[in-house]
Enzyme design. Sequence first.
Site, short mmCIF file in Angstrom:
data_model
loop_
_atom_site.label_atom_id
_atom_site.label_comp_id
_atom_site.label_asym_id
_atom_site.label_seq_id
_atom_site.Cartn_x
_atom_site.Cartn_y
_atom_site.Cartn_z
N SER A 41 0.80 -1.23 0.00
CA SER A 41 0.00 0.00 0.00
C SER A 41 0.83 1.27 0.00
O SER A 41 0.31 2.35 -0.30
CB SER A 41 -0.95 0.01 1.20
OG SER A 41 -0.23 0.16 2.41
N LYS A 118 0.83 4.49 6.99
CA LYS A 118 0.32 5.30 5.88
C LYS A 118 0.96 6.70 5.98
O LYS A 118 1.67 7.02 6.92
CB LYS A 118 -1.21 5.44 5.94
CG LYS A 118 -1.99 4.15 6.03
CD LYS A 118 -2.00 3.35 4.74
CE LYS A 118 -2.81 2.07 4.87
NZ LYS A 118 -2.75 1.23 3.66
#
Length: 277
Positions: A41, A118
């Site tokens: 990701s 993230k």
Amino acid sequence: MASEKKGNAIVETIKTVVYALLIAGVFRTLFFQPFWIPSGSMKDTLLIGDFLFVNKMAYGYSYASCPSVYLPQIGIDIDAADICGFLDGDNTRILGGEPQRGDVVVFRHPITGRDFIKRLIGLPGETVQMRDGVLHINGAAVELTPNGTFEETSEPQGPQGSRPRCENGPVGDGGACTKSRFTETLPNGVSHDILNIANQGSDNTPVYTVPEGHYFFMGDNRDNSADSRVPSVTGGVGFVPYENLVGRADRVVFSSAGASMLFFWTWRGDRFFEKIE
């Protein structure tokens, strides 16, 4: 006499091990937490198999600073809240520091409690929206510049054996899997690469207003990231409370492209000690 010495040696060994574990526990709780990148990701900033230490001093301490131990293979699942739950609930931190937009952050998922990594995109009180694949913050589009192509081999990656998604369609084993790469510049001047795979629903979103005391996170591999664009109760991340931040990721220490770090022939020596931008 010999048995007495042997007994003393065993006791000393046990004490040494206990002290070492205590020191390691304090070190991990207060200063740095090791973290393996399990998914794609955050490509191409972080690759599957990158190993890094998370700087816990960057944002101060909360219940999330205590380590979680999750080893399903042997039935161990000790959550940070089980150890430091008495600090949970007020969304504050001890010696708290403010995260900056563009930081790459490890945080605890608001529902599952698992660690995620993230990039911090939206700050408290701001609005965030994706329009045609372009990030908008407070109604203004961020600067986006084409930056070539990211290419990787289509094959199982990491211990989980996950396969990459490719912009150039389904690719057989050993083929070149490509994605368009862009450099995104956030309002505070922080620049980083993002990848594009396809036109999909996450490229066009509603306007999200970040609540006070919360943050909005996104993966750099935009089309392959479960992040704040999807509510946490439906499989995404949603807004992340301040107290759920674990720390900032500053540098890759070690990296392996194989299913095990012991496979030395899969080590990525060019990524050792690489700064995370």
